[in-house]
Design a protein around this motif. Sequence first.
Motif, mmCIF file in Angstrom:
data_model
loop_
_atom_site.group_PDB
_atom_site.id
_atom_site.type_symbol
_atom_site.label_atom_id
_atom_site.label_comp_id
_atom_site.label_asym_id
_atom_site.label_seq_id
_atom_site.Cartn_x
_atom_site.Cartn_y
_atom_site.Cartn_z
ATOM 1 N N LEU A 29 2.000 0.452 5.245
ATOM 2 C CA LEU A 29 3.057 -0.167 4.351
ATOM 3 C C LEU A 29 2.809 -1.743 4.341
ATOM 4 C CD1 LEU A 29 6.140 2.062 5.438
ATOM 5 C CD2 LEU A 29 4.493 2.350 3.575
ATOM 6 N N SER A 30 2.033 -2.293 5.137
ATOM 7 C CA SER A 30 1.757 -3.539 5.090
ATOM 8 C C SER A 30 1.405 -4.152 3.553
ATOM 9 C CB SER A 30 0.668 -4.404 5.975
ATOM 10 O OG SER A 30 0.334 -5.586 5.855
ATOM 11 N N ASN A 31 2.102 -5.457 3.496
ATOM 12 C CA ASN A 31 1.705 -6.342 2.248
ATOM 13 C C ASN A 31 0.746 -7.304 2.256
ATOM 14 O OD1 ASN A 31 3.675 -5.062 0.612
ATOM 15 N ND2 ASN A 31 5.141 -6.231 1.342
ATOM 16 N N ASP A 32 0.266 -7.310 3.590
ATOM 17 C CA ASP A 32 -0.867 -8.316 3.908
ATOM 18 C C ASP A 32 -2.260 -7.785 3.348
ATOM 19 O OD1 ASP A 32 -2.830 -9.794 5.019
ATOM 20 O OD2 ASP A 32 -2.103 -10.003 6.936
ATOM 21 N N PRO A 33 -2.960 -8.126 2.253
ATOM 22 C CA PRO A 33 -4.027 -7.634 1.675
ATOM 23 C C PRO A 33 -5.110 -7.382 2.762
ATOM 24 C CG PRO A 33 -3.769 -10.063 1.062
ATOM 25 C CD PRO A 33 -2.590 -9.642 1.582
ATOM 26 N N ARG A 34 -4.971 -8.106 3.939
ATOM 27 C CA ARG A 34 -6.127 -7.877 4.921
ATOM 28 C C ARG A 34 -5.978 -6.485 5.576
ATOM 29 N NH1 ARG A 34 -5.461 -13.288 8.314
ATOM 30 N NH2 ARG A 34 -3.323 -12.458 7.783
ATOM 31 N N ASP A 35 -4.667 -5.867 5.414
ATOM 32 C CA ASP A 35 -4.570 -4.444 5.946
ATOM 33 C C ASP A 35 -4.717 -3.456 5.026
ATOM 34 O OD1 ASP A 35 -3.657 -5.381 8.560
ATOM 35 O OD2 ASP A 35 -1.641 -6.079 7.772
ATOM 36 N N LYS A 36 -5.330 -3.898 3.929
ATOM 37 C CA LYS A 36 -5.465 -2.680 2.837
ATOM 38 C C LYS A 36 -7.276 -2.655 3.132
ATOM 39 C CE LYS A 36 -1.680 -3.544 0.062
ATOM 40 N NZ LYS A 36 -0.857 -2.602 0.685
ATOM 41 N N ARG A 37 -7.948 -1.448 3.712
ATOM 42 C CA ARG A 37 -9.090 -1.293 3.946
ATOM 43 C C ARG A 37 -9.666 -0.310 3.136
ATOM 44 N NH1 ARG A 37 -10.063 -4.750 8.220
ATOM 45 N NH2 ARG A 37 -8.233 -5.409 9.412
ATOM 46 N N HIS A 231 -5.779 2.122 10.972
ATOM 47 C CA HIS A 231 -4.366 1.469 10.952
ATOM 48 C C HIS A 231 -3.596 1.627 12.524
ATOM 49 C CE1 HIS A 231 -3.809 5.847 10.809
ATOM 50 N NE2 HIS A 231 -2.475 5.903 10.989
ATOM 51 N N LEU A 232 -4.329 2.223 13.274
ATOM 52 C CA LEU A 232 -3.512 2.457 14.467
ATOM 53 C C LEU A 232 -3.931 1.365 15.485
ATOM 54 C CD1 LEU A 232 -4.334 6.391 15.343
ATOM 55 C CD2 LEU A 232 -2.218 5.143 14.698
ATOM 56 N N LEU A 233 -5.072 0.469 14.945
ATOM 57 C CA LEU A 233 -5.427 -0.815 15.639
ATOM 58 C C LEU A 233 -4.362 -1.883 15.674
ATOM 59 C CD1 LEU A 233 -7.553 -2.381 17.106
ATOM 60 C CD2 LEU A 233 -8.357 -3.323 15.108
ATOM 61 N N GLY A 234 -3.443 -1.659 14.428
ATOM 62 C CA GLY A 234 -2.258 -2.554 14.543
ATOM 63 C C GLY A 234 -2.432 -3.515 13.080
ATOM 64 N N PHE A 235 -1.580 -4.560 13.059
ATOM 65 C CA PHE A 235 -1.526 -5.372 11.623
ATOM 66 C C PHE A 235 -2.758 -6.653 12.150
ATOM 67 C CE2 PHE A 235 2.848 -4.265 11.981
ATOM 68 C CZ PHE A 235 2.977 -3.716 10.581
ATOM 69 N N HIS A 236 -3.556 -6.518 10.977
ATOM 70 C CA HIS A 236 -4.773 -7.729 11.173
ATOM 71 C C HIS A 236 -4.278 -8.930 11.794
ATOM 72 C CE1 HIS A 236 -8.485 -9.397 9.483
ATOM 73 N NE2 HIS A 236 -7.601 -10.450 9.765
#
Length: 258
Positions: A29-37, A231-236
Motif C-alpha cells: 500500500l506504500s506510496n513510495d515509487p521505490r516500493d513498486k517493483r 514486500h516482506l523485506l519492508g519499506f525501501h
Amino acid sequence: MDDMMTITFLGTGTSQGIPVIGSNHPVCLSNDPRDKRLRVSVLISWKNFNYVIDCGPDFRQQMLTNSVTKLDGILFTHEHADHTAGIDDIRPFFFRQGDIPVYAHKRVIESLKIRFDYIFADEDRYPGAPAVKVTEVVNNKTIPLGGLQVIPIEAFHNRLQVFGYRFNDFIYLTDVKRVDENEMNKMMGAKVLVVNALREEAHHSHFNLDEAIAFAKRVGADKTYFTHISHLLGFHEEVEKKLPKNILLAYDNLQLKI
C-alpha cells in the motif's frame, strides 16, 4: 565515453511483483515509487548496444517506460516464468530487426521450445510470430557481445542451476541460494555487483537479507545493489538505512553508469 556502460533496472521485484494482487500488506500500500517493483530484469547498454537479462511478464511495460527502440539480445538466467514469460513481446523488435538473439543454458532453451514453440519453430511458422537466434550458454565459456567478452557465472536456486553474468566490471546475479567457491574467482575486482535479497526470513531457494549481505562482502565489489525484493523485506527507505556502507537496494528505473 565509448566504454561507458549504462545499467537500467527494469524491474526489481519477485515473481508476484509489488504490490501483490489483492494484498493489504503495508509495503503493497506504500506510496513510495521505490516500493513498486515489476518483475526482475536489467538493461545493459554500451556504445549502440542494448542487452537485457531476462524478460518477464512486465517486459512490454519496461521497454515502453525506458523508451527502448532496439534490442540486441536477451540473456536468460533460468526458465522460471517471472524471467521468461514476456518473450512474445519481442515482436516489435523482431519486425524491425529480424531474428532476436537469445542466450541461455541448454535446459532453458529446451523449456522455452516447449512453452513458446511457435517462436522457436524451424518451419511452418505462424505469420506474425517472432523468431529468435539461439546461442547456448556454457559455463566457463565467454560470450562475445558487442566487443565484450561476457562471463557466465554458475549458481544454484535451491537445486536448479542458474546463470549470472559479468559484463566487464558489472556482475548480475539473481535467484541465487548458493555459489560454489570456484565461481567466486570470476567475480573478484568488480565495481558493481547486483544480487537477490528476498526478505529477512530464510528461504529455501533465495538469499535472505543476511545471506545477501554476507555474499556481497565476500565478493567485495565497490558497490552492491540488491534486487528480486519481496514486500516482506519492508519499506525501501527503512531497509536501506540499515544496510552496510556501499550496499544499497535497487529500485525500478534506477540507472547506473560504469
